[in-house]
Motif scaffolding. Structure first.
Motif, PDB file in Angstrom:
ATOM      1  N   ARG A  79      55.935  68.066  -4.603  1.00 14.40           N
ATOM      2  CA  ARG A  79      56.859  69.156  -4.304  1.00 14.40           C
ATOM      3  C   ARG A  79      58.243  68.865  -4.887  1.00 14.40           C
ATOM      4  O   ARG A  79      58.896  69.747  -5.454  1.00 14.40           O
ATOM      5  CB  ARG A  79      56.950  69.369  -2.789  1.00 14.40           C
ATOM      6  CG  ARG A  79      57.829  70.553  -2.392  1.00 14.40           C
ATOM      7  CD  ARG A  79      57.830  70.770  -0.892  1.00 14.40           C
ATOM      8  NE  ARG A  79      56.536  71.219  -0.395  1.00 14.40           N
ATOM      9  CZ  ARG A  79      55.767  70.534   0.434  1.00 14.40           C
ATOM     10  NH1 ARG A  79      56.158  69.351   0.883  1.00 14.40           N
ATOM     11  NH2 ARG A  79      54.614  71.018   0.836  1.00 14.40           N
ATOM     12  N   ALA A  80      58.681  67.610  -4.767  1.00 10.94           N
ATOM     13  CA  ALA A  80      59.988  67.235  -5.311  1.00 10.94           C
ATOM     14  C   ALA A  80      59.997  67.308  -6.839  1.00 10.94           C
ATOM     15  O   ALA A  80      60.992  67.723  -7.446  1.00 10.94           O
ATOM     16  CB  ALA A  80      60.360  65.834  -4.841  1.00 10.94           C
ATOM     17  N   ILE A  81      58.896  66.924  -7.466  1.00  8.75           N
ATOM     18  CA  ILE A  81      58.803  67.015  -8.923  1.00  8.75           C
ATOM     19  C   ILE A  81      58.855  68.470  -9.371  1.00  8.75           C
ATOM     20  O   ILE A  81      59.575  68.825 -10.312  1.00  8.75           O
ATOM     21  CB  ILE A  81      57.516  66.324  -9.414  1.00  8.75           C
ATOM     22  CG1 ILE A  81      57.630  64.805  -9.223  1.00  8.75           C
ATOM     23  CG2 ILE A  81      57.233  66.662 -10.873  1.00  8.75           C
ATOM     24  CD1 ILE A  81      56.334  64.053  -9.423  1.00  8.75           C
ATOM     25  N   PHE A  82      58.097  69.331  -8.708  1.00  8.39           N
ATOM     26  CA  PHE A  82      58.078  70.747  -9.072  1.00  8.39           C
ATOM     27  C   PHE A  82      59.448  71.406  -8.883  1.00  8.39           C
ATOM     28  O   PHE A  82      59.812  72.324  -9.626  1.00  8.39           O
ATOM     29  CB  PHE A  82      57.034  71.502  -8.248  1.00  8.39           C
ATOM     30  CG  PHE A  82      55.619  71.292  -8.708  1.00  8.39           C
ATOM     31  CD1 PHE A  82      55.337  70.835  -9.982  1.00  8.39           C
ATOM     32  CD2 PHE A  82      54.552  71.555  -7.861  1.00  8.39           C
ATOM     33  CE1 PHE A  82      54.032  70.643 -10.417  1.00  8.39           C
ATOM     34  CE2 PHE A  82      53.243  71.377  -8.276  1.00  8.39           C
ATOM     35  CZ  PHE A  82      52.984  70.925  -9.558  1.00  8.39           C
ATOM     36  N   PRO A 105      41.097  65.356   2.554  1.00  6.78           N
ATOM     37  CA  PRO A 105      40.824  65.852   3.913  1.00  6.78           C
ATOM     38  C   PRO A 105      42.073  65.937   4.783  1.00  6.78           C
ATOM     39  O   PRO A 105      42.061  66.628   5.804  1.00  6.78           O
ATOM     40  CB  PRO A 105      39.827  64.825   4.474  1.00  6.78           C
ATOM     41  CG  PRO A 105      40.015  63.600   3.641  1.00  6.78           C
ATOM     42  CD  PRO A 105      40.404  64.081   2.277  1.00  6.78           C
ATOM     43  N   ALA A 106      43.155  65.286   4.388  1.00  6.31           N
ATOM     44  CA  ALA A 106      44.401  65.405   5.141  1.00  6.31           C
ATOM     45  C   ALA A 106      44.993  66.801   5.005  1.00  6.31           C
ATOM     46  O   ALA A 106      45.780  67.231   5.850  1.00  6.31           O
ATOM     47  CB  ALA A 106      45.412  64.363   4.644  1.00  6.31           C
ATOM     48  N   HIS A 107      44.606  67.518   3.959  1.00  5.42           N
ATOM     49  CA  HIS A 107      45.143  68.866   3.715  1.00  5.42           C
ATOM     50  C   HIS A 107      44.109  69.962   3.902  1.00  5.42           C
ATOM     51  O   HIS A 107      44.458  71.100   4.229  1.00  5.42           O
ATOM     52  CB  HIS A 107      45.706  68.957   2.294  1.00  5.42           C
ATOM     53  CG  HIS A 107      46.627  67.840   1.930  1.00  5.42           C
ATOM     54  ND1 HIS A 107      47.694  67.469   2.710  1.00  5.42           N
ATOM     55  CD2 HIS A 107      46.642  67.007   0.852  1.00  5.42           C
ATOM     56  CE1 HIS A 107      48.335  66.460   2.140  1.00  5.42           C
ATOM     57  NE2 HIS A 107      47.710  66.154   1.024  1.00  5.42           N
ATOM     58  N   PRO A 156      51.327  65.309 -11.561  1.00  6.28           N
ATOM     59  CA  PRO A 156      50.875  65.739 -10.235  1.00  6.28           C
ATOM     60  C   PRO A 156      49.399  66.103 -10.283  1.00  6.28           C
ATOM     61  O   PRO A 156      48.977  66.904 -11.125  1.00  6.28           O
ATOM     62  CB  PRO A 156      51.751  66.959  -9.960  1.00  6.28           C
ATOM     63  CG  PRO A 156      53.008  66.710 -10.750  1.00  6.28           C
ATOM     64  CD  PRO A 156      52.522  66.047 -12.005  1.00  6.28           C
ATOM     65  N   SER A 157      48.605  65.516  -9.376  1.00 10.31           N
ATOM     66  CA  SER A 157      47.158  65.682  -9.424  1.00 10.31           C
ATOM     67  C   SER A 157      46.690  66.855  -8.583  1.00 10.31           C
ATOM     68  O   SER A 157      46.731  66.817  -7.352  1.00 10.31           O
ATOM     69  CB  SER A 157      46.461  64.402  -8.950  1.00 10.31           C
ATOM     70  OG  SER A 157      45.061  64.588  -8.949  1.00 10.31           O
ATOM     71  N   ILE A 158      46.243  67.891  -9.240  1.00  7.96           N
ATOM     72  CA  ILE A 158      45.674  69.055  -8.550  1.00  7.96           C
ATOM     73  C   ILE A 158      44.393  68.649  -7.829  1.00  7.96           C
ATOM     74  O   ILE A 158      44.181  68.976  -6.656  1.00  7.96           O
ATOM     75  CB  ILE A 158      45.388  70.178  -9.563  1.00  7.96           C
ATOM     76  CG1 ILE A 158      46.685  70.659 -10.232  1.00  7.96           C
ATOM     77  CG2 ILE A 158      44.670  71.346  -8.888  1.00  7.96           C
ATOM     78  CD1 ILE A 158      46.458  71.573 -11.416  1.00  7.96           C
ATOM     79  N   ALA A 159      43.530  67.937  -8.529  1.00  9.22           N
ATOM     80  CA  ALA A 159      42.213  67.595  -7.982  1.00  9.22           C
ATOM     81  C   ALA A 159      42.315  66.708  -6.751  1.00  9.22           C
ATOM     82  O   ALA A 159      41.619  66.933  -5.752  1.00  9.22           O
ATOM     83  CB  ALA A 159      41.369  66.918  -9.057  1.00  9.22           C
ATOM     84  N   THR A 215      51.380  74.829   2.642  1.00 11.12           N
ATOM     85  CA  THR A 215      52.100  75.015   1.381  1.00 11.12           C
ATOM     86  C   THR A 215      52.046  73.742   0.543  1.00 11.12           C
ATOM     87  O   THR A 215      52.237  72.639   1.047  1.00 11.12           O
ATOM     88  CB  THR A 215      53.564  75.378   1.656  1.00 11.12           C
ATOM     89  OG1 THR A 215      53.607  76.566   2.457  1.00 11.12           O
ATOM     90  CG2 THR A 215      54.331  75.616   0.362  1.00 11.12           C
ATOM     91  N   GLY A 216      51.796  73.917  -0.740  1.00 11.32           N
ATOM     92  CA  GLY A 216      51.793  72.786  -1.660  1.00 11.32           C
ATOM     93  C   GLY A 216      50.498  72.022  -1.743  1.00 11.32           C
ATOM     94  O   GLY A 216      50.436  70.984  -2.406  1.00 11.32           O
ATOM     95  N   THR A 217      49.443  72.518  -1.076  1.00  9.16           N
ATOM     96  CA  THR A 217      48.160  71.805  -1.116  1.00  9.16           C
ATOM     97  C   THR A 217      47.104  72.561  -1.932  1.00  9.16           C
ATOM     98  O   THR A 217      45.959  72.125  -1.990  1.00  9.16           O
ATOM     99  CB  THR A 217      47.623  71.574   0.304  1.00  9.16           C
ATOM    100  OG1 THR A 217      47.351  72.841   0.922  1.00  9.16           O
ATOM    101  CG2 THR A 217      48.627  70.805   1.145  1.00  9.16           C
TER     102      THR A 217
END
Length: 462
Positions: free
Chosen positions: A87-90, A374-376, A365-368, A395-397
């Motif tokens: 999120r910070a990178i984006f 499972p945390a998201h 940033p890894s989409i996959a 948001t962001g997952t």
């Protein structure tokens, strides 16, 4: 560089570092480099190119959310799997995180003006000129054209025997780009472009070798690819030239015609810029949407209850029905990410997640990894479109279109396209898997596709 410029650069770096890590730049001197495998570049490149969907999760379990890889041609890239860091990178400064430089491998095909390859002011200008062609009203205007093409494609499907839906969806999304994006009318030019563009988008690792090697472009398959690309450019420039002389641009519904009417501060896209953006829309929107739809049909064919729900939505015409079909597409993109990460090249040294990453390195940033965490997402290995109804995932997952100021301009178009195409197929057919065992994913250049083409058997419903 002047003293004032130096101070501004330092302040920009300071702000970005603080946003990502909450630490002072003084810690750059003591922060360690990210951990990662010590395998040779050639081995890591091969694993990343062919087995990243299984290799990267193993690396995360061993090294954590920030992992350094050595991959040709970038040599040093850093995979990021932490949502807060992503999120910070984006949201970081576009002068620090250069997405265009991160995509430079695509430059020989997309062109230097591509919205995917530009940064800072040049990128913002391109987005402003492209945005009007992809806002809500414009999308509604494209819907009927997409629906007509999808119905015609679905009517050609074989019945009662297995066939690969991926190939059929590729043909359909290519037709949508030719007719709805490029706006090419029936005739010899459309026929030639259909043939040439089908070859242009069918890119393999061998083709990519020739993109950056002029010597290779003089021989064998690389020469044929280069000649095909040159002919595509000739046809596109001819189409752009003729379209500019048309007196009915405002009445046309295709993307190219809309782009020719757009001005920002009195400026329009030049012919070269138009060519680069059209090829970008082709390469970015053809394979990704086709693959997401093929995976969606692959999953629905193996889940009869979900297929029944999707068929009811296809038969309906309410907003809720559209939302469910869109949820099917979104869940397909989550469970089977077509693109596994996005790239940002650093223009300054940063500390990310406690690790020092030098300028010139690429963070990815890894989409996959995020979408399979499972945390998201509860039971991330299961196909559950309902997770995208109501409030949806945190948001962001869910990141198939990237994020921040670089979020894909065609996201809305892609989801509209997927919804319309699912409706066309499911209102006509009931589908079944050709065998019980699900298809694994396999790497195809920069995308992950169904290994057997997402084969199903279609049965007419009426």
């Amino acid at each position: 560089m002047t003293t004032a410029n130096t101070a501004n650069t330092a302040n920009t770096a300071n702000t970005a570092i603080t946003a990502i890590t909450g630490i002072d730049t003084a810690e750059l001197a003591v922060a360690p480099p990210p951990p990662g495998p010590r395998l040779p570049v050639a081995v890591q490149t091969l694993l990343f190119s062919t087995r990243r969907h299984t290799w990267l999760p193993k690396l995360r379990r061993r090294y954590g959310d920030v992992v350094r890889l050595r991959i040709y041609p970038e040599r040093s890239v850093v995979e990021i799997a932490d949502v807060e860091l992503i999120r910070a990178i984006f949201s970081g400064s576009n002068t620090v995180f250069h997405a265009g430089e991160g995509n430079v491998i695509l430059k020989p095909v997309m062109g230097e003006h591509s919205v995917l390859l530009t940064d800072e002011d040049q990128h913002l200008r391109a987005r402003k000129l492209l945005m009007p062609a992809f806002h809500g009203a414009a999308l509604r205007g494209y819907r009927d054209m997409v629906s007509e093409l999808a119905d015609a494609e679905a009517a050609r499907w074989p019945t009662g025997r297995p066939f690969p839906t991926h190939a059929r969806m590729q043909a359909l999304t290519l037709e949508v780009i030719l007719r709805v994006v490029f706006g090419v009318a029936e005739g010899p030019r459309l026929d030639e472009l259909r043939m040439l563009l089908g070859r242009l988008v069918d890119v393999g690792p061998i083709d990519i070798l020739g993109w950056h090697n002029p010597k290779l472009q003089r021989i064998g398959p690389w020469r044929r690819y280069a000649r095909g690309q040159q002919r595509v450019d000739e046809l596109l420039y001819a189409e752009i030239g003729e379209r500019k002389l048309a007196g009915d641009l405002a009445d046309r519904g295709d993307v190219l015609s809309r782009l020719l009417l757009v001005t920002v501060d009195g400026e329009r896209l030049s012919d070269v810029e138009l060519r680069d953006q059209l090829v970008t829309l082709l390469l970015a929107g053809h394979e990704t949407t086709a693959t997401a739809l093929a995976w969606a049909l692959h999953e629905l064919a193996r889940h009869p209850a979900l297929l029944d729900r999707a068929i009811r939505a296809a038969d309906g015409r309410t907003q809720e029905d559209d939302k469910y079909l869109e949820a099917v597409a979104k869940e397909s993109m989550r469970l089977h990410p077509v693109i596994s990460e996005v790239a940002r090249k650093l223009t300054t040294d940063l500390v990310v997640g406690g690790y020092r990453i030098p300028a010139g390195h690429t963070v990815m940033p890894s989409i996959a990894l995020v979408q399979g965490d499972p945390a998201h997402h509860a039971d991330p290995e299961k196909f559950r479109p309902d997770r995208f109804l109501g409030e949806g995932p945190p948001t962001g997952t869910w990141l198939p279109f990237g994020g921040g100021v670089r979020r894909c301009l065609g996201a809305g178009f892609s989801l509209m396209e997927a919804t319309v195409m699912l409706r066309s197929v499911l209102s006509r057919y009931r589908i079944a898997a050709d065998r019980p065992r699900p298809e694994p994913a396999k790497a195809r250049h920069i995308t992950m596709v169904p290994a057997r083409g997402a084969r199903v058997v279609a049965w007419p419903r009426r």
